[in-house]
Design a protein around this motif. Sequence first.
Motif, PDB file in Angstrom:
ATOM      1  N   HIS A  14     -26.548  94.628  62.662  1.00 24.54           N
ATOM      2  CA  HIS A  14     -25.644  93.738  63.388  1.00 24.54           C
ATOM      3  C   HIS A  14     -25.387  94.167  64.828  1.00 24.54           C
ATOM      4  N   HIS A  15     -26.122  95.150  65.327  1.00 29.64           N
ATOM      5  CA  HIS A  15     -25.934  95.635  66.704  1.00 29.64           C
ATOM      6  C   HIS A  15     -24.497  96.050  66.940  1.00 29.64           C
ATOM      7  N   ASP A  16     -23.842  96.622  65.969  1.00 32.12           N
ATOM      8  CA  ASP A  16     -22.401  96.858  66.078  1.00 32.12           C
ATOM      9  C   ASP A  16     -22.135  98.351  65.970  1.00 32.12           C
ATOM     10  N   VAL A  17     -21.635  98.908  67.066  1.00 33.62           N
ATOM     11  CA  VAL A  17     -21.443 100.345  67.104  1.00 33.62           C
ATOM     12  C   VAL A  17     -20.109 100.754  66.456  1.00 33.62           C
ATOM     13  N   LYS A  18     -19.310  99.745  66.043  1.00 38.57           N
ATOM     14  CA  LYS A  18     -18.013 100.059  65.425  1.00 38.57           C
ATOM     15  C   LYS A  18     -18.193 100.840  64.130  1.00 38.57           C
ATOM     16  N   ALA A  19     -19.267 100.497  63.388  1.00 39.57           N
ATOM     17  CA  ALA A  19     -19.508 101.196  62.124  1.00 39.57           C
ATOM     18  C   ALA A  19     -19.763 102.675  62.353  1.00 39.57           C
ATOM     19  N   HIS A  20     -20.265 103.029  63.535  1.00 37.01           N
ATOM     20  CA  HIS A  20     -20.483 104.443  63.830  1.00 37.01           C
ATOM     21  C   HIS A  20     -19.159 105.180  63.890  1.00 37.01           C
ATOM     22  N   ALA A  21     -18.138 104.518  64.487  1.00 36.75           N
ATOM     23  CA  ALA A  21     -16.801 105.135  64.520  1.00 36.75           C
ATOM     24  C   ALA A  21     -16.281 105.323  63.102  1.00 36.75           C
ATOM     25  N   LEU A  22     -16.490 104.306  62.260  1.00 34.52           N
ATOM     26  CA  LEU A  22     -16.019 104.406  60.873  1.00 34.52           C
ATOM     27  C   LEU A  22     -16.740 105.535  60.145  1.00 34.52           C
ATOM     28  N   ALA A  23     -18.052 105.647  60.376  1.00 38.69           N
ATOM     29  CA  ALA A  23     -18.815 106.712  59.712  1.00 38.69           C
ATOM     30  C   ALA A  23     -18.328 108.082  60.157  1.00 38.69           C
ATOM     31  N   MET A  24     -17.974 108.180  61.425  1.00 37.32           N
ATOM     32  CA  MET A  24     -17.409 109.427  61.964  1.00 37.32           C
ATOM     33  C   MET A  24     -16.114 109.791  61.229  1.00 37.32           C
ATOM     34  N   LEU A  25     -15.245 108.774  60.999  1.00 40.52           N
ATOM     35  CA  LEU A  25     -13.990 109.023  60.278  1.00 40.52           C
ATOM     36  C   LEU A  25     -14.288 109.439  58.841  1.00 40.52           C
ATOM     37  N   VAL A  26     -15.319 108.816  58.232  1.00 37.78           N
ATOM     38  CA  VAL A  26     -15.685 109.181  56.858  1.00 37.78           C
ATOM     39  C   VAL A  26     -16.112 110.640  56.801  1.00 37.78           C
ATOM     40  N   ILE A  27     -16.880 111.087  57.811  1.00 36.56           N
ATOM     41  CA  ILE A  27     -17.319 112.485  57.822  1.00 36.56           C
ATOM     42  C   ILE A  27     -16.114 113.415  57.920  1.00 36.56           C
ATOM     43  N   ALA A  28     -15.118 113.037  58.758  1.00 37.80           N
ATOM     44  CA  ALA A  28     -13.924 113.875  58.893  1.00 37.80           C
ATOM     45  C   ALA A  28     -13.165 113.954  57.567  1.00 37.80           C
TER      46      ALA A  28
END
Lengths: 194, 106
Positions: free
Chosen positions: B59-73
């Motif tokens: 979806h060309h959406d970089v927002k999921a990257h932020a969410l994945a970052m939070l999941v890693i934390a």
Amino acid sequence: MDSLLLATAQAANVTTAPGKAQVLFFWLFALLAVGGSAFMITRRNAVAAVMSLVGTILAVAALYVMLLAHFLAVIQVLVYAGAIMVLFIFVIMLLNKEEDEPWALRGLLGKGVAGLGLAYLVARMVSVLWSVGTRVGEEPWSVEQMQSFGSTRDVGRVLFSTYLFPFEAVSIVLLIAVVGALVLARPMAKREGK
Amino acid sequence: MTDLFWDLSISHFLALAAVLFAIGVVGALMRKNALIVLMSVELMLNSANLTLLAFARQHHDVKAHALAMLVIAVAAAEAAIGLAIVVGVFRSTRHANVDRLTTLRH
């Protein structure tokens, strides 16, 4: 490999269909991830399990790069393969005890039913996910988009604007986790003495 | 079959994530060692992240990257607390076998 992709994209100035090498690398890393995780849940020795999980995590990080998530791939290697796995190794060092019987085989009937349910669930999940079906590189990416997508700057911009509150909240979660881990892992006698 | 092999799609990543998640579920349910159960949970979180990033690319959406970052934390926090609990349980019972921890069952 991505710079190679970019070069071909720049040369042709069109979409970025995956080359043969990229496909082969996908299957290599997929095999490494599945094999490593299967190895992990079957090992009797906990250190061997941790090592195969490290291999799985590195393979998944490589797959992140294929999905243009460069920043997260680096974070994955640093946080998972670095920090969390060292933590696991330390705990194994503290309580190194081989299991006499690694598999929990009591109540096999219930677990058989659970396994069948799981197989059904996975089959349904894969069939739904399979219907997504967009080819990698089928989407029209401009070269600029491809260079910036998933970079530290892009992720940071989203993280510090739209997701600023979750970001701060998760930092508090980490602080609580640090304090909680300290309290939980303190020796019993000291805690009762207070 | 060769199409399935060569036509790399987002679905390949999603199906791989589903398989990894299933392996994690099997490990968490079937193993007795609490450490390996925790590692299986980490594997499941990882496969969830892989799904997120696959959809982000679609979806060309970089927002999921932020969410994945939070999941890693959150996964890091979970590992720290989980391992502290395992150490605490080992201290009081001298084992880390999840099948023998039945204090709350009775």
